[in-house]
Enzyme design. Structure first.
Site, mmCIF file in Angstrom:
data_model
loop_
_atom_site.group_PDB
_atom_site.id
_atom_site.type_symbol
_atom_site.label_atom_id
_atom_site.label_comp_id
_atom_site.label_asym_id
_atom_site.label_seq_id
_atom_site.Cartn_x
_atom_site.Cartn_y
_atom_site.Cartn_z
ATOM 1 N N SER A 1 0.470 -1.174 -0.337
ATOM 2 C CA SER A 1 -0.218 -0.131 0.194
ATOM 3 C C SER A 1 1.042 1.345 0.080
ATOM 4 C CB SER A 1 -0.579 0.165 1.111
ATOM 5 O OG SER A 1 -1.570 -1.144 1.323
ATOM 6 N N HIS B 1 0.691 3.461 -2.641
ATOM 7 C CA HIS B 1 0.786 3.367 -4.333
ATOM 8 C C HIS B 1 -0.425 3.902 -4.740
ATOM 9 C CE1 HIS B 1 5.038 2.877 -3.673
ATOM 10 N NE2 HIS B 1 4.689 0.937 -3.636
ATOM 11 N N HIS C 1 9.977 3.691 -3.137
ATOM 12 C CA HIS C 1 10.487 3.226 -2.154
ATOM 13 C C HIS C 1 10.719 3.897 -0.340
ATOM 14 C CE1 HIS C 1 8.634 -0.346 -3.586
ATOM 15 N NE2 HIS C 1 7.654 0.072 -3.005
ATOM 16 N N GLY D 1 -0.877 39.652 2.490
ATOM 17 C CA GLY D 1 0.915 39.588 2.506
ATOM 18 C C GLY D 1 1.078 40.434 0.838
ATOM 19 N N THR E 1 -7.978 40.199 -6.278
ATOM 20 C CA THR E 1 -9.972 40.912 -6.534
ATOM 21 C C THR E 1 -9.342 42.624 -6.569
ATOM 22 O OG1 THR E 1 -10.383 39.161 -4.611
ATOM 23 C CG2 THR E 1 -11.389 41.648 -4.866
#
Length: 592
Positions: A58, A60, A226, A417, A463
């Site tokens: 598991s 992947h 891995h 910012g 915006t």
């Protein structure tokens, strides 16, 4: 390395992830005890179909459970994270969870644990009298022949293509020998290589002491799925990384990695695979860079380009490139590699939605784009000396550029910012337009404003960029609206009327008004006062007063609404947008 996760128990995580496959695809079932996802026996299925069984550790995802479904695989067996499933799990899948009457192909990736356990299950299946073939997918060129030795190539992202093709052939009625032969054929014409900016972390595990980390600015070229090392480390410059990776895939003179021979007539499929942690927008940019270099450096124009997450490494901050040469399968009509690749599949992990007909109708010549220059097509009689524009507008731009650090400081406290940087970027771009001599500004002020609008629309985002663009478009209309067919000098009264028009137009698209703690607290007083008094300095004072008042306002619009710590800055920090605009207006007024 990212070490934060929503799950702390990797065993629980694996089981829930497997179960989600059955939630998203109702034709599938889950054997929880053996961690097998398989096609339901009561779901529609063609007769005389070879069964495809795949799987692996598991971590992947969507491989391998995500490749189970109509047109792809019949079952996938999952181990724990990065660990092979047991031979008994795989035996259960091959003998008890899929039909066996027309044979089974067991097909994992080429890793020692997977080869041993899937191989053992293959022998058990054969011993039970089931026609069974075994093939280990091996497409990686990252470590080369010398380093891989007797083990051979590792299996990485290109495995998705192998599984798709053998699954399509099995769905089309191919027998076991044909399906097994196709797996070998595809693998022999497939090369892949990956790269990553960092190792990955398994949920619930402590970071091992002394773990080698990849330095900032570096990338591991050829890293396995891995955390295994690759061929070398290089600077993480995308263009150079892609060049290195493509050279490893396609250089015919590299005896260590030249696994696929090709000629200028050969066609290729390109697969860009996300190792799990690359944002979608970056993956798209990577795809574009790879495709560009294939075209320019190798004269390869892929006949299919597939992009997405197919075989990941948890949240691996990297990607892999796979190239499949479309060699003749020898299987006859309807069973070419391209036809099998395009065949429909119903598996949540396969995402290639572009139809065959769309690819067949592909036209590579650039589209001729029509560009409308409204300013030049519709000249106006509203005039202003370009020298005055450069002097007055330039003064405003200079002042807002100088104010960037202060605006950024304010926006870092009450926003995200970027306000000061955005204003500076827009101001510098407009100044560049003023300084440009080709084509120079004319005395048609509507033309000038429209050219400024184009700059703002292309350079200022977010915006505030949209507000400025709407306002300036309306300003151009407000100026043009006063054109009665004879020359009109753009004096203070003309500008006042146009600005009043702009404020009204802007109100149709934003609910922001004075008092909401936005740039409108400076803009509206300036425009209203100029319209009423025709005095630019009085208008500037109104803008300054509006900006000062924002210090004691609670934000009701914009990003400041979501920022905490309001009590700390109330009475001290003005709205950054209003402050930046007032600095610009001060420059204008003092130069007028």
């Amino acid at each position: 390395m990212q070490t934060k996760h929503f799950f702390s128990d990797p065993t629980h995580l694996v089981l829930t992830a497997l179960n989600s496959i059955t939630v998203t695809n109702p034709s599938l079932a889950l054997d929880v005890q053996n961690k097998i996802v398989f096609r339901r026996p009561d779901a529609p299925r063609k007769s005389k179909k070879v069964s495809i069984v795949t799987g692996g550790g598991s971590g992947h995802e969507p491989a391998f459970a995500g490749f189970v479904g109509h047109g792809l695989c019949d079952a996938a067996v999952a181990g724990t994270v990065f660990a092979s499933p047991s031979a008994e799990q795989i035996r259960r899948a091959a003998m008890d969870r899929v039909p066996t009457d027309h044979g089974v192909l067991i097909i994992p990736n080429n890793y020692t644990g997977d080869v041993l356990n899937f191989g053992m299950a293959t022998e058990k299946s054969r011993a039970a009298g089931i026609r069974t073939e075994f093939f280990a997918m091996a497409d990686d060129v990252g470590v080369g022949r010398k380093k891989s030795g007797k083990v051979g190539r590792r299996g990485i992202g290109g495995a998705a293509l192998i599984l798709k093709l053998v699954g399509a052939l099995a769905e089309a009625g191919g027998n076991l020998d044909e399906v097994y032969g196709l797996a070998q054929h595809v693998n022999n014409n497939l090369v892949s290589i990956g790269t990553s900016l960092e190792h990955v972390h398994i949920p619930g595990r402590r970071v091992p002491e002394g773990l080698d980390t990849i330095a900032p600015g570096d990338a591991e070229v050829g890293m396995g799925i891995h955390n295994e090392p690759g061929s070398h480390r290089a600077k993480a410059d995308l263009v150079e990384l892609v060049k290195t990776m493509l050279r490893s895939l396609l250089d015919p003179n590299d005896s260590d990695r030249a696994y696929v021979k090709y000629t200028p007539k050969d066609e290729f499929v390109l697969l860009i695979n996300n190792l799990g942690g690359v944002s979608i927008i970056e993956l798209a940019g990577i795809t574009d860079e790879v495709n560009r270099q294939l075209n320019s450096d190798y004269k390869i124009n892929p006949v299919r380009v597939i992009q997405g997450t197919f075989l990941s490494s948890l949240d691996g901050l990297g990607f892999s490139i796979s190239l499949l040469k479309l060699a003749d399968t020898g299987l006859g009509a309807g069973k070419s590699l391209l036809e099998l690749l395009d065949a429909p599949a119903e598996a949540v992990g396969w995402s290639a939605p572009i139809s065959t007909s769309t690819w067949q109708n592909r036209i590579d010549t650039p589209v001729q784009l029509k560009d409308s220059n409204l300013a030049e097509e519709n000249p106006s009689n509203v005039k202003l000396d370009p020298a005055v524009v450069k002097k007055v507008l330039g003064a405003g731009l200079k002042q807002v550029i100088a104010a960037e650090p202060e605006v950024t400081k304010f926006d870092t406290i009450v926003g995200d910012g970027d306000c000061g940087v955005g204003l500076k970027r827009g101001a510098e771009a407009i100044q560049e337009l003023l300084d440009s001599s080709s084509p120079g500004l004319t005395d048609d002020i509507v033309n000038t404003v429209n050219r400024i609008v184009t700059v703002v629309e292309n350079v200022m985002d977010g915006t505030s960029g949209a507000i400025y663009a709407i306002f300036l478009n309306a300003l151009a209309h407000g100026l043009r609206d006063q054109d009665k067919g004879s020359t009109l000098q753009a004096d203070t009264e003309v500008w006042a009327k146009a600005l009043k028009h702009s404020v009204t137009a802007l109100g149709r698209y934003t609910p922001a008004k004075p008092g909401d703690r936005t740039l409108m607290d400076a803009l509206v007083p300036f425009c209203d006062t100029l319209y009423a008094k025709k005095d630019v300095h009085a208008a500037l004072n109104a803008a300054k007063e509006g900006t000062e008042a924002t210090k004691n306002m609670k934000a009701s619009l914009g990003r400041s609404v979501y920022v905490g710590g309001e009590s700390e800055w109330i009475g001290k920090v003005p709205d950054p947008g209003a402050h930046g605009l007032t600095e610009f207006l001060a420059g204008l007024a003092n130069a007028a």
